[in-house]
Design an enzyme around this catalytic site. Structure first.
Site, PDB file in Angstrom:
ATOM      1  N   SER A  13      -7.367   7.031   0.028  1.00 25.47           N
ATOM      2  CA  SER A  13      -6.941   7.911   1.118  1.00 25.47           C
ATOM      3  C   SER A  13      -6.362   9.211   0.556  1.00 25.47           C
ATOM      4  CB  SER A  13      -5.948   7.215   2.054  1.00 25.47           C
ATOM      5  OG  SER A  13      -4.721   6.978   1.407  1.00 25.47           O
ATOM      6  N   HIS A 105       3.155   9.029  -6.615  1.00 19.80           N
ATOM      7  CA  HIS A 105       3.794   7.716  -6.614  1.00 19.80           C
ATOM      8  C   HIS A 105       4.498   7.525  -5.269  1.00 19.80           C
ATOM      9  CE1 HIS A 105       5.498   4.114  -8.352  1.00 19.80           C
ATOM     10  NE2 HIS A 105       6.666   4.470  -7.838  1.00 19.80           N
TER      11      HIS A 105
HETATM   12  C1  GAR Z   1      -0.805   5.304  -2.906  1.00 23.90           C
HETATM   13  O1  GAR Z   1       0.278   4.919  -2.097  1.00 23.90           O
HETATM   14  C2  GAR Z   1      -0.307   5.812  -4.243  1.00 23.90           C
HETATM   15  O2  GAR Z   1       0.903   6.514  -4.170  1.00 23.90           O
HETATM   16  C3  GAR Z   1      -0.109   4.505  -4.975  1.00 23.90           C
HETATM   17  O3  GAR Z   1      -1.253   3.750  -4.641  1.00 23.90           O
HETATM   18  C4  GAR Z   1      -1.655   4.097  -3.305  1.00 23.90           C
HETATM   19  C5  GAR Z   1      -3.117   4.434  -3.326  1.00 23.90           C
HETATM   20  O4  GAR Z   1      -3.605   4.630  -2.026  1.00 23.90           O
HETATM   21  N1  GAR Z   1       0.018   4.724  -6.392  1.00 23.90           N
HETATM   22  C6  GAR Z   1       0.856   4.032  -7.154  1.00 23.90           C
HETATM   23  O5  GAR Z   1       1.539   3.108  -6.731  1.00 23.90           O
HETATM   24  C7  GAR Z   1       0.913   4.482  -8.625  1.00 23.90           C
HETATM   25  N2  GAR Z   1       2.057   3.948  -9.291  1.00 23.90           N
HETATM   26  P1  GAR Z   1      -4.989   5.363  -1.783  1.00 23.90           P
HETATM   27  O6  GAR Z   1      -6.019   4.656  -2.675  1.00 23.90           O
HETATM   28  O7  GAR Z   1      -5.265   5.148  -0.328  1.00 23.90           O
HETATM   29  O8  GAR Z   1      -4.841   6.814  -2.140  1.00 23.90           O
END
Ligand code: GAR
Length: 201
Positions: A13, A105
């Site tokens: 996303s 993050h």
């Molecule tokens: C997001 O919330 C990002 O901040 C987190 O993974 C999710 C990915 O969502 N990242 C971490 O936790 C890194 N330490 P997405 O695939 O929908 O962008």
């Protein structure tokens, strides 16, 4: 204009938010490559459906860093956005992209970060600690998980009846705004790293 390689492990996303900002003209960049840590990351399917070049990084082989660096060079990447990328980026890649790699993050670093702190684990830890605010952080990447100069942060309240998933959606909404804005600061050359801190001009 930035030529961004976006690294993903999951839904993507944040990748889509970066893409949307480019389409809307609020981020002066193009996504030249999307690299996944797993072949089944839904973000890779989405990127392929948009005609964006994709690749998969195997962290099991000995030549992970040269494979990544080769792909980045082949696609002309000048910066990297870690958008939900759950593997540690090899030190050789961090060095090659020093001050040109950003991570998002889902908490207010330096709290609730580090190895094992990703996705839902972060929000569970925030709720367990009983803190009253959480948020999102964009930072420049160094050799450790979730460490490096902080570029932007934004808070959200933690509510009494929050679950990890309600908190995650509130934080994600902020992430989608924050990451493209932080990348735009780099596109405008407005971020200087001095004494381990990001100074915004
Ligand atoms: C997001 O919330 C990002 O901040 C987190 O993974 C999710 C990915 O969502 N990242 C971490 O936790 C890194 N330490 P997405 O695939 O929908 O962008």
């Amino acid at each position: 204009m930035l030529n961004i390689a976006v690294f993903v492990s999951g839904k993507g996303s944040n990748l889509r938010a970066i893409h949307d900002a480019i389409v809307q003209g609020t981020l002066d960049a193009r996504i030249c490559l999307v690299l996944g840590s797993r072949p089944d990351a839904p973000a890779l399917d989405w990127a392929a459906s948009e005609g964006i070049p994709t690749g998969v990084i195997s962290h099991r082989s000995d030549d992970t860093d040269s494979a990544i660096l080769g792909l980045l060079e082949e696609h002309g990447a000048d910066s990297i956005a870690l958008a939900g990328y759950l593997k540690l980026v090899p030190p050789a890649v961090v060095r090659a992209f020093q001050h040109r790699m950003l991570n998002i993050h889902p908490a207010l670093l330096p709290a609730f970060g580090g190895s094992g702190m990703y996705g839902r684990h972060v929000h569970e830890a925030v709720l367990a600690a009983g803190v009253k605010v959480s948020g999102a952080t964009v930072h420049v990447v160094d050799e450790e998980y979730d460490r490096g100069p902080i570029v932007m942060q934004e808070c959200v309240p933690v509510l009494e009846d929050d679950t990890a998933s309600t908190l995650a959606s509130r934080v994600l909404e902020v992430e989608h705004r924050l990451f493209p804005r932080a990348l735009q600061l780099f596109a405008e050359n407005r971020v200087n790293i001095e004494n381990g801190k990001a100074i915004i001009q």
